[in-house]
Write a protein that holds these residues in place. Structure first.
Motif, short mmCIF file in Angstrom:
data_model
loop_
_atom_site.label_atom_id
_atom_site.label_comp_id
_atom_site.label_asym_id
_atom_site.label_seq_id
_atom_site.Cartn_x
_atom_site.Cartn_y
_atom_site.Cartn_z
N GLY C 64 1.01 -1.34 -0.01
CA GLY C 64 -0.02 -0.04 0.33
C GLY C 64 0.90 1.34 0.02
N GLU C 65 2.05 1.17 -0.13
CA GLU C 65 3.11 2.53 -0.20
C GLU C 65 2.99 2.98 -1.41
N LEU C 66 3.28 4.35 -1.49
CA LEU C 66 3.52 5.16 -2.65
C LEU C 66 5.19 5.23 -2.50
N ARG C 67 5.95 4.81 -3.35
CA ARG C 67 7.47 4.99 -3.36
C ARG C 67 7.99 5.34 -4.57
N CYS C 68 8.94 6.37 -4.56
CA CYS C 68 9.43 7.16 -5.66
C CYS C 68 11.09 6.52 -5.71
N LEU C 69 11.52 6.19 -6.71
CA LEU C 69 12.64 6.07 -7.23
C LEU C 69 13.44 6.86 -8.06
N ILE C 70 14.44 7.66 -7.29
CA ILE C 70 15.00 8.72 -8.25
C ILE C 70 16.46 8.18 -8.42
N GLY C 71 17.07 8.77 -9.14
CA GLY C 71 18.70 8.65 -9.50
C GLY C 71 19.01 9.26 -10.70
N ALA C 72 20.51 9.27 -10.93
CA ALA C 72 20.81 9.78 -12.30
C ALA C 72 20.62 8.77 -13.28
N ASN C 73 20.70 9.21 -14.47
CA ASN C 73 20.57 8.24 -15.55
C ASN C 73 21.79 7.05 -15.65
N GLY C 74 21.38 5.81 -15.78
CA GLY C 74 22.13 4.63 -15.58
C GLY C 74 22.35 4.09 -14.06
N ALA C 75 21.59 4.85 -13.40
CA ALA C 75 21.34 4.41 -11.77
C ALA C 75 20.63 2.94 -11.85
N GLY C 76 20.17 2.53 -12.79
CA GLY C 76 19.42 1.30 -12.67
C GLY C 76 17.95 1.17 -12.34
N LYS C 77 17.32 2.38 -12.45
CA LYS C 77 15.84 2.42 -12.17
C LYS C 77 15.18 1.70 -13.19
N HIS C 237 12.02 11.91 -13.02
CA HIS C 237 13.18 12.87 -12.84
C HIS C 237 12.64 14.28 -12.43
N ASP C 238 11.38 14.31 -12.51
CA ASP C 238 10.68 15.72 -12.07
C ASP C 238 10.79 15.82 -10.63
N MET C 239 11.71 16.75 -9.96
CA MET C 239 11.86 16.80 -8.55
C MET C 239 10.56 17.27 -7.97
N GLU C 240 9.93 18.35 -8.65
CA GLU C 240 9.03 18.98 -8.04
C GLU C 240 7.76 17.83 -7.94
N PHE C 241 7.63 17.21 -9.08
CA PHE C 241 6.54 16.08 -8.95
C PHE C 241 6.67 15.14 -8.03
N VAL C 242 7.98 14.60 -7.59
CA VAL C 242 8.29 13.73 -6.71
C VAL C 242 8.00 14.40 -5.40
N ARG C 243 8.39 15.47 -5.28
CA ARG C 243 8.02 16.24 -3.99
C ARG C 243 6.66 16.39 -3.51
N SER C 244 5.73 16.56 -4.57
CA SER C 244 4.37 16.61 -4.39
C SER C 244 3.69 15.17 -4.21
N ILE C 245 4.42 14.08 -4.59
CA ILE C 245 3.57 12.81 -4.13
C ILE C 245 4.42 12.11 -3.26
N ALA C 246 5.60 12.32 -2.96
CA ALA C 246 6.35 11.27 -2.27
C ALA C 246 6.09 11.22 -0.91
N ARG C 247 6.18 10.16 -0.31
CA ARG C 247 6.24 9.80 1.43
C ARG C 247 7.45 9.37 1.59
N THR C 248 8.12 8.17 0.77
CA THR C 248 9.18 7.71 0.89
C THR C 248 9.95 7.86 -0.63
N VAL C 249 11.37 8.13 -0.48
CA VAL C 249 12.09 8.27 -1.77
C VAL C 249 13.26 7.46 -1.56
N THR C 250 13.51 6.58 -2.73
CA THR C 250 14.82 5.86 -2.56
C THR C 250 15.60 6.41 -3.64
N VAL C 251 17.05 6.62 -3.38
CA VAL C 251 17.89 7.15 -4.35
C VAL C 251 18.70 5.93 -4.69
N LEU C 252 18.58 5.83 -6.16
CA LEU C 252 19.65 4.80 -6.65
C LEU C 252 20.93 5.62 -7.09
#
Lengths: 552, 399, 281
Positions: C64-77, C237-252
């Motif tokens: 039931g979680e909403l998780r955001c994955l962020i990371g530079a290109n080639g980070a493996g997302k 990749h859109d940080m604004e968007f991530v901020r608006s939805i994310a509760r937990t963020v994982t950085v790869l």
């Protein structure tokens, strides 16, 4: 070679020189026919020849002996003609001539030079008859003369010819020749003959065993026959029987080994043909991703180019091939560029449509050739230097044209590899094949590169056609026969990988040739097809797939 | 089963008459025309005297029958290529296998009337000094068994081939080449005398089918009529399949196989079964073809035959069932006329057809027809041009 | 003799009444989320020609979680998503869906059937089909060959499609060919296709690429509303968007997890600033 030999002989025996000329150098025939300085017409010989025409059968031998002694090698044509029963003499002046059956009646010629002579009526000439005794003598005499030939190969051949018919006199001749022989190959052959003689004539089992020892390992069919006879004969002691049998087995193993090499060679040869046919495809299909069903017809065009070049230069068959190779490359390459510019570039990114359109082109090209030339197959002559074979030993001989094509295929392959790896065209081609848009953004004219790549692939197909024309007849369906095989090779080897194509071509060729004796040719190709179909199931990207994200 | 029947009934009641303009639509008019032509031609052959200007010769009837079986073959290729995007260059193999199964039955019917008069063995086996029938010829004297084999052998081959190919995700050009290799391998195999299918000469000199003389006019007309009926039947079935959700999945696989897979469709199963269905239609076409032309030989396996089928479909318009049929009829008619006038020219024409159709008519004649129609209809309904055809079926669904 | 005994023993085993034959066992078992974790990714490794796309990656997603994955290109997302959905085989590691489904053993359709839906980076919809058909094909139904052939839409399914059309705002376009939609609309349609299939876990790759600000906002709303009932993993990749939805963020980063936490935590993480956000700051 011949000139060199002639030179040697000149130095060795001055008086023999003109005779040699008469045998070897056609340009000198004018002299011989005028007959002042040649051996054949030297007074002594001439006298003997006249004697020959006068003597009865039984008394001919001493005359022949004298001829052999004084004429030596120059007498070979005379003896051969006589042995074949073609020796006649003109009644009027007692001059000997050769009369052979030709397509239209009979051909008359000078015995020594082979120079044609005007026709004679039946009444003007008379045959010099020979009987079995004379024939036997002539055969031996020919062998003896050849044994003293200055060409080691001729000497070896002479001994080999003697193997089937060893009598004391020839053995004597061989023994005496053996003493002065310096060439190892001829020595071995002579030893072989002596050993065979020893085996059949020696009284003691020890000697016989020694002879068998010497014979084992030889691949001559006469040796094998003799050993087979000895192994079963009751005239020999059991130990000798056994030794012969085991020597035979040893020889058999060796024969099988060479048969294996022979098959391997044929496999490599088929592989080289496949490589030539597939390598152009590996570029157009593998590098550009364009499937060209008309590829086979590019091969066909190359083959027909060779044919046309030969038609244009009927007197220079030796060199026409060198002209045909670049011409075929240009003809097929231009046709390839034409197809690319005219059709394929409009179908970019639609591989199935490209397949259909190029298939249509292949139909048109085939029909075009059928209309211009004929639906029938055409024969392309091979130049002299390509015909014949290298005889490595009595059971293994490699045909020269296949050997040349093998080398040629590898040469083309490495040249192509070089072009792709080291030239700017190659760099552009690889860039476009990997990322068309990026390459374009970097200023690569992708249109131009496409056309050039396609031209290159097609041109190589044309070269393949030149090579193929040396192996098979040239016909409108020539290319069709290779198209499926070529695709199989490219797919098997891994698309976009030239080295994979090389490996795939040779392994398929060898597999095919090794299956053939077991299953028959048709079933072998079916099996190979089925194998590839199954193989693609397992490894859809071929033997050497391109890995990584870029490949997806 | 009852569900399927009811959906067929529903389909025939609604789609059949409303489906105009829909891809693969126009079922009713087409079937009506096909059957009408069949009845008229048959009647004109059987009832009219030869002197009548409306008399249709038996030769023409046979020719029409041949065209119709080609049309069925084109339908088979279209189902797999037009709808599923699998370009099979080996459908001639299934056609030929169906033909061979029928040919074996007809061969057995000759009985002792062959040249050698052997009661059981076909002539070519006597000629090869065979003493008994190979096992795979057993039972082929029974019509029902032979018909079963017509479907079973090509179906099984298609299943095995498809299963192997689609499971390992061989797609696109690779698959095409593999299908071509398949038919090429069969070509080589059937050329062999040892295979027991008459080698080079194939099976021929048929006498009768189910006791009816193959040379008689009535048999010929009957065969023609049966071919027409089978074509109508396969056409309707294929149409029904393509209108069902299965048809939508198949098109979805064509346009985005990965997506379909991520939606939970086992795309390889869909492809395999569609391939088998298509192969069976091709086999039926082959089985109908053989008694009409009176011969089946390994030439039918040759890759060029298979690729010719593809061009029929391309000419007519792939992805529309009607296009495949029209294309097959047109190209074959053109071939008959062309080869009569200038035999050498046909291959030029065929080759040019390949190039021109792929370059200029990617949607075939049906596409041209639709374009023309849309062009003339544009002033009236500009806004919902693309949605009109689909609205109906979807509305229906939402009712 | 012993062979016979073995046989009878086997026969008895086969006829045991308290067991179901293995091949009759339903493959589809409910996802066991008794530990509140729906996705276990452990020790995942994958390399392409020496390039380590995934490097000992560990990730746990709660039900039931909403998780955001962020990371530079080639980070493996995207590669991670490929492995989860069965598109790419990994070299080593485990991926479990709930506690009982090993995803690495399953094919893409099987994984989809388990209830894992995926939206691609590049919108992929069936362009030759209408919006309606696209949704119909995505329905959660039996997706075998025969059932599909005989399938008819039930009223419930129809309602469901209408409902989703409402959510994704494509009601007007329901009979338009999907190929004719705008880029943003295609994105929405693809999300809609995920919704009708009622997945347990949604993997969404760059949902707002190519969307206007307004559309982005609506997407954010939609995704947050989905969480709870569904589990959602978003790559963006859109940080604004991530901020608006994310509760937990994982950085790869370079194939492994660099940091995990709320947006603020992550943004203040030293490592993250260095390798990822640092470039922007």
């Amino acid at each position: 070679m011949k000139r060199y030999l002639a030179l040697c002989c000149c130095l060795l025996s001055l008086w023999l020189n003109p005779a040699l000329n008469s045998v070897y150098a056609e340009t000198d025939t004018g002299k011989t026919s005028t007959g002042e300085t040649t051996t054949a017409s030297s007074p002594h010989i001439q006298q003997l020849l006249t004697e020959l025409t006068q003597k009865s059968l039984n008394k001919a031998v001493p005359v022949l002996e004298k001829l052999e002694q004084s004429g030596g090698e120059a007498m070979l044509p005379l003896f051969r003609t006589m042995l074949d029963g073609n020796l006649y003499f003109i009644k009027a002046n007692r001059q000997v001539i050769s009369v052979t059956k030709a397509e239209s009646g009979k051909a008359f010629a000078n015995v020594f030079t082979g120079e044609p002579l005007p026709e004679f009526t039946k009444k003007q000439i008379k045959k010099i008859r020979v009987n079995n005794r004379l024939r036997g003598y002539l055969r031996d005499a020919i062998a003896r003369i050849q044994l003293s030939s200055s060409d080691p190969a001729a000497r070896e051949k002479a001994v080999r010819n003697l193997l089937s018919d060893l009598d004391p006199s020839t053995i004597e001749a061989i023994q005496s020749a053996r003493v002065n022989e310096s060439n190892t190959a001829v020595q071995e052959m002579m030893d072989l003959a002596l050993a065979m003689h020893k085996l059949t004539n020696a009284a003691l089992a020890v000697d016989q065993l020694e002879a068998i020892e010497a014979l084992s390992g030889s691949l001559e069919s006469e040796v094998r026959n003799l050993l087979a006879r000895v192994s079963e004969s009751e005239n020999y002691e059991p130990a000798v029987n056994k030794a012969a049998a085991s020597a035979l087995v040893k020889i058999q193993d060796k024969v099988e080994f060479y048969a294996f090499i022979d098959q391997l060679f044929f496999g490599l040869s088929l592989g080289s043909v496949l490589l030539l046919a597939a390598i152009g495809l590996a570029i157009t299909f593998g590098v550009m991703g364009v499937i060209n069903m008309a590829h086979g017809e590019m091969i066909m065009l190359g083959a027909y180019t060779t044919y046309v070049v030969q038609l244009m230069l009927p007197n220079h068959i030796e060199y026409s091939l060198w002209l045909a190779i670049p011409l075929a490359f240009i003809v097929s390459g231009l046709m390839g560029v034409l197809i690319e510019r005219g059709v394929i570039r409009f179908l970019h990114g639609r591989p199935l449509e490209t397949l259909l359109a190029t298939f249509g082109i292949s139909l048109i090209l085939q029909q075009l050739v059928r209309t211009i030339f004929s639906p029938l197959n055409r024969q392309v002559a091979s130049p002299e230097w390509m015909s014949g074979s290298i005889e490595i030993n009595p059971v293994l001989s490699l045909t020269l044209n296949r050997l040349y094509i093998l080398a040629f295929a590898l040469l083309v392959f490495f040249l192509l590899q070089l072009i792709l790896k080291k030239t700017s065209l190659g760099l552009n081609v690889r860039a476009v094949s990997q990322n068309r848009n990026m390459a374009r953004a970097m200023g690569v004219r992708s249109d131009w590169v496409d056309a050039m790549t396609f031209g290159l692939g097609s041109g190589i197909a044309g070269i393949a056609g030149v090579a193929l024309s040396q192996l098979t007849n040239v016909g409108p369906n020539l290319g069709q026969a290779y198209i499926i095989d070529s695709f199989m090779v490219v797919v098997f080897g891994g698309v976009g990988n030239l080295l994979g194509t090389l490996v795939a071509a040779f392994s398929l060729g060898i597999a095919n040739k090794f299956l053939e004796p077991v299953t028959g040719a048709v079933l072998a190709s079916i099996l190979v097809l089925v194998f590839i179909i199954l193989f693609i199931q397992k490894r859809p990207k071929g033997l050497f797939p391109q890995k990584g994200r870029a490949a997806e | 089963m009852s569900q399927s029947l009811s959906s067929i009934a529903r389909f025939s009641a609604s789609d059949l008459f409303k489906g105009k303009g829909q891809p693969g639509g126009r079922v009713a008019p087409f079937v009506a025309i096909l059957l009408a032509v069949t009845v008229l031609a048959s009647a004109a052959n059987l009832l009219l005297p030869e002197s009548s200007p409306f008399y249709v010769s038996t030769y023409t009837i046979t020719l029409l029958g041949k065209y119709l079986s080609y049309a069925m073959l084109a339908l088979a290729v279209d189902v797999i290529w037009g709808y599923c995007g699998i370009l099979s260059l080996g459908h001639g193999a299934f056609f030929a296998l169906g033909g061979y199964a029928m040919g074996m039955y007809l061969m057995r019917q000759i009985g002792d009337r062959g040249v050698y008069g052997h009661p059981e063995l076909p002539d070519f086996m006597v000629f090869l000094d065979w003493s008994e029938l190979p096992w795979y010829w057993l039972g082929m004297d029974q019509f029902w068994f032979a018909m079963l084999m017509v479907l079973a052998v090509p179906g099984l081959l298609a299943y095995i081939f498809g299963w192997l190919a689609f499971r390992s995700r061989v797609t696109g050009v690779y698959l095409s080449i593999m299908t071509q290799a398949l038919t090429y391998a069969l070509l080589l195999a059937f050329f062999r005398n040892e295979m027991g299918f008459g080698g080079n000469n194939g099976l021929t000199d048929f006498k009768d089918i189910l006791g009816f003389d193959l040379q008689s006019d009535t048999t010929r007309v009957a065969l023609f009529a049966i071919t027409a009926l089978m074509l109508a039947l396969t056409f309707i079935t294929s149409h029904w399949i393509m209108q069902s959700r299965l048809g939508k999945v198949v098109v979805a696989i064509r346009d985005g196989e990965a997506r379909a897979r991520f939606l939970g469709y086992r795309t390889d199963n869909f492809k395999v079964w569609l391939f088998v269905y298509s192969a069976m239609i091709a086999a039926i076409a082959g089985a109908l073809y053989v008694p009409q032309v009176g011969i089946i030989n390994p030439g039918e396996f040759s890759p060029i035959n298979s690729i010719e089928i593809v061009i029929w479909v391309a000419v007519g318009g792939r992805g529309t069932l009607i296009g495949a049929i029209v294309g097959a009829l047109l190209v074959n008619y053109a071939k008959t006329r062309f080869t009569a006038i200038m035999p050498d020219g046909w291959l030029f024409a065929l080759g040019a057809l390949f190039v021109l159709v792929t370059l200029f008519l990617p949607k075939g004649l049906v596409g041209v027809y639709d374009q023309l129609k849309a062009h003339f209809a544009q002033p009236q309904s500009k806004s919902d041009e693309s949605s009109t055809p689909h609205q109906e079926s979807a509305k229906e669904a939402s009712v | 003799m012993s062979a016979l005994e073995n046989l009878t023993a086997e026969g008895k085993e086969l006829l045991r009444r308290d067991q179901v034959w293995p091949f009759l066992m339903p493959k589809q078992q409910a996802v066991d989320v008794s530990h509140q974790v729906i996705l276990y990714v452990e020790g995942l490794n994958l390399s392409f020609d020496g390039f380590k796309a995934l490097n000992d990656l560990n990730l746990y997603i709660n039900d039931g979680e909403l998780r955001c994955l962020i990371g530079a290109n080639g980070a493996g997302k995207t590669t991670l998503m490929d492995v989860i959905t069965g598109k790419t085989q990994c070299d080593s590691g485990t991926v479990y869906f709930g506690q009982n489904h090993n995803l690495l053993e399953r094919s893409e359709p099987e994984i989809a059937e388990l209830g894992i839906g995926r939206k691609f980076q590049k919108p992929t919809v069936f362009e030759a089909h209408t919006v309606f058909d696209n949704l119909e094909l995505s329905l959660k139904t039996n997706k075998g060959v025969m059932p599909t052939l005989l399938a008819r839409l039930t009223p419930t399914q129809l309602d469901r499609i209408d409902q989703v059309l409402e959510i994704i705002g494509l009601k007007e376009q329901r009979f338009m060919l999907a190929g004719a939609l705008s880029h943003g609309q295609k994105q929405w349609l693809e999300i809609g296709m995920l919704l009708v299939s009622e997945p347990r876990l949604l993997l969404i790759d760059e949902p707002v690429a190519g969307m206007t600000a307004q559309e982005t906002e609506r997407t954010a709303e939609l995704l947050t509303s989905l969480a709870g009932e569904h589990t959602v993993i978003v790559v963006e990749h859109d940080m604004e968007f991530v901020r608006s939805i994310a509760r937990t963020v994982t950085v790869l980063h370079q194939g492994s997890v660099l940091a995990e936490g709320t947006m603020d935590q992550v943004q203040n993480n030293k490592d993250v600033i260095e390798v990822y956000l640092g470039e922007e700051a």
